[in-house]
Design an enzyme around this catalytic site. Structure first.
Site, PDB file in Angstrom:
ATOM      1  N   ASN A   1     -10.938  -4.213   2.649  1.00  0.00           N
ATOM      2  CA  ASN A   1     -11.327  -4.007   2.066  1.00  0.00           C
ATOM      3  C   ASN A   1     -11.603  -2.803   0.696  1.00  0.00           C
ATOM      4  OD1 ASN A   1      -9.307  -3.199   4.432  1.00  0.00           O
ATOM      5  ND2 ASN A   1     -10.052  -0.727   3.284  1.00  0.00           N
TER       6      ASN A   1
ATOM      7  N   ASN B   1      -4.634 -11.834   1.921  1.00  0.00           N
ATOM      8  CA  ASN B   1      -4.196 -11.176   0.621  1.00  0.00           C
ATOM      9  C   ASN B   1      -3.502  -9.623   1.535  1.00  0.00           C
ATOM     10  OD1 ASN B   1      -5.175  -9.234  -1.327  1.00  0.00           O
ATOM     11  ND2 ASN B   1      -6.006  -7.968   0.013  1.00  0.00           N
TER      12      ASN B   1
ATOM     13  N   SER C   1       2.962 -12.519  -5.436  1.00  0.00           N
ATOM     14  CA  SER C   1       3.751 -11.594  -5.998  1.00  0.00           C
ATOM     15  C   SER C   1       4.572 -12.753  -7.086  1.00  0.00           C
ATOM     16  CB  SER C   1       4.270 -10.078  -6.093  1.00  0.00           C
ATOM     17  OG  SER C   1       4.856 -10.024  -6.587  1.00  0.00           O
TER      18      SER C   1
ATOM     19  N   ASP D   1      -6.234  -6.734  12.292  1.00  0.00           N
ATOM     20  CA  ASP D   1      -5.185  -6.772  12.030  1.00  0.00           C
ATOM     21  C   ASP D   1      -4.433  -7.731  12.069  1.00  0.00           C
ATOM     22  OD1 ASP D   1      -2.385  -5.175  11.745  1.00  0.00           O
ATOM     23  OD2 ASP D   1      -3.095  -3.640  13.329  1.00  0.00           O
TER      24      ASP D   1
ATOM     25  N   TYR E   1       9.943  -5.361  -0.107  1.00  0.00           N
ATOM     26  CA  TYR E   1       8.460  -6.168  -0.590  1.00  0.00           C
ATOM     27  C   TYR E   1       8.771  -7.528  -1.016  1.00  0.00           C
ATOM     28  CZ  TYR E   1       4.469  -6.653  -3.700  1.00  0.00           C
ATOM     29  OH  TYR E   1       3.186  -7.194  -4.089  1.00  0.00           O
TER      30      TYR E   1
ATOM     31  N   GLY F   1      -8.848  -2.650  -3.053  1.00  0.00           N
ATOM     32  CA  GLY F   1      -7.780  -3.797  -3.980  1.00  0.00           C
ATOM     33  C   GLY F   1      -8.730  -4.773  -4.234  1.00  0.00           C
TER      34      GLY F   1
ATOM     35  N   ARG G   1      -8.319  -3.897   8.771  1.00  0.00           N
ATOM     36  CA  ARG G   1      -8.762  -2.775  10.333  1.00  0.00           C
ATOM     37  C   ARG G   1      -8.878  -1.925  10.311  1.00  0.00           C
ATOM     38  NH1 ARG G   1      -2.641  -1.381   8.874  1.00  0.00           N
ATOM     39  NH2 ARG G   1      -3.516  -0.398   6.570  1.00  0.00           N
TER      40      ARG G   1
ATOM     41  N   ASN H   1       1.239   0.706  -4.030  1.00  0.00           N
ATOM     42  CA  ASN H   1       2.794   1.356  -4.720  1.00  0.00           C
ATOM     43  C   ASN H   1       2.595   2.076  -5.836  1.00  0.00           C
ATOM     44  OD1 ASN H   1       2.978  -0.137  -7.272  1.00  0.00           O
ATOM     45  ND2 ASN H   1       4.491  -1.708  -5.599  1.00  0.00           N
TER      46      ASN H   1
END
Length: 235
Positions: free
Chosen positions: A12, A80, A133, A57, A155, A14, A35, A193
């Protein structure tokens, strides 16, 4: 891979939203995992094409099971959805924060992937893309690419775990013809972040890399880690 059916978790906003947009623009059916129902509906409307909102979720087994019930067939799964937490080193982070981050970034991927495997096994061109990442690369973390500060420990370690799962799933699902790869999207302007929010990286640029992996040809790789620009990233 014309007219494929894809599911993008955390789509939804990014990078996830841009992945869904690119897949929809290419003529594919895309389930926009979110979610929050209202946010998912709004994102699907903004994406257009055959984008369909799907309440999902990844940390809730019942939610994942209901999503599986609503998605009759699936060719592409893009894991994702992810959260970051605070910019803390491991000795400054509490265990609950580690659990919360791993619940989404690691356990959520396992729950969602396993739940949709029956559908993926029925696909003629099944693909799984895990959004990882570059900070999860142990080679880069111990080399000159990143300062040796141990920040974002929860993370970054969760993404290292996701990278390992990418390899294990690729090996386990090879006989099913399911290609599984991980993507390092680079630092993008998202609300992941504070560091990401302050960057000028375009999420759409990262999404293009994810879509390439989602639409890999039959002779494409599996069990590998790629940067958004298609170059290999060391584990």
């Amino acid at each position: 891979m014309d007219n494929s059916i894809a599911l993008v978790t955390g789509a939804n906003k990014g990078i996830g939203k841009e992945i869904a947009r690119r897949l929809a623009d290419a003529g594919h059916t895309v389930y926009v995992g979110s979610r929050d129902a209202a946010r998912g509906e709004r994102a699907a409307e903004e994406i257009g094409g055959d984008a369909r909102p799907l309440v999902l979720d990844v940390t809730d087994a019942a939610s994942v099971a209901e999503a599986v019930r609503q998605v009759a067939a699936l060719d592409i799964l893009v894991n994702n959805a992810g959260i970051s937490g605070e910019n803390r080193t491991p000795e400054r982070e509490d265990t609950d924060a580690f659990r919360r981050i791993y619940e989404t970034n690691v356990f959520g991927v396992v729950t969602t992937t396993n739940a949709f495997l029956p559908s993926l096994r029925r696909s003629e061109h099944p693909r799984i893309v895990n959004i990882s990442s570059g900070t999860g690369s142990l080679t880069w973390s111990t080399g000159p690419e990143f300062p040796h500060q141990g920040t974002y420990a929860a993370y970054r370690s969760s993404k290292a775990a996701l990278n390992a799962l990418t390899v294990f799933y690729a090996h386990a699902l090879a006989d099913d013809g399911i290609k599984v790869n991980a993507l390092a999207p680079g630092l993008r302007r998202t609300d992941l972040n504070a560091t990401a929010a302050a960057s000028d990286g375009d999420p759409a640029e990262a999404a293009a890399g994810a879509v390439r992996l989602a639409l890999l040809p039959e002779d494409g790789p599996s069990g590998e880690f790629f940067s958004w620009d298609g170059t290999s990233v060391p584990w």
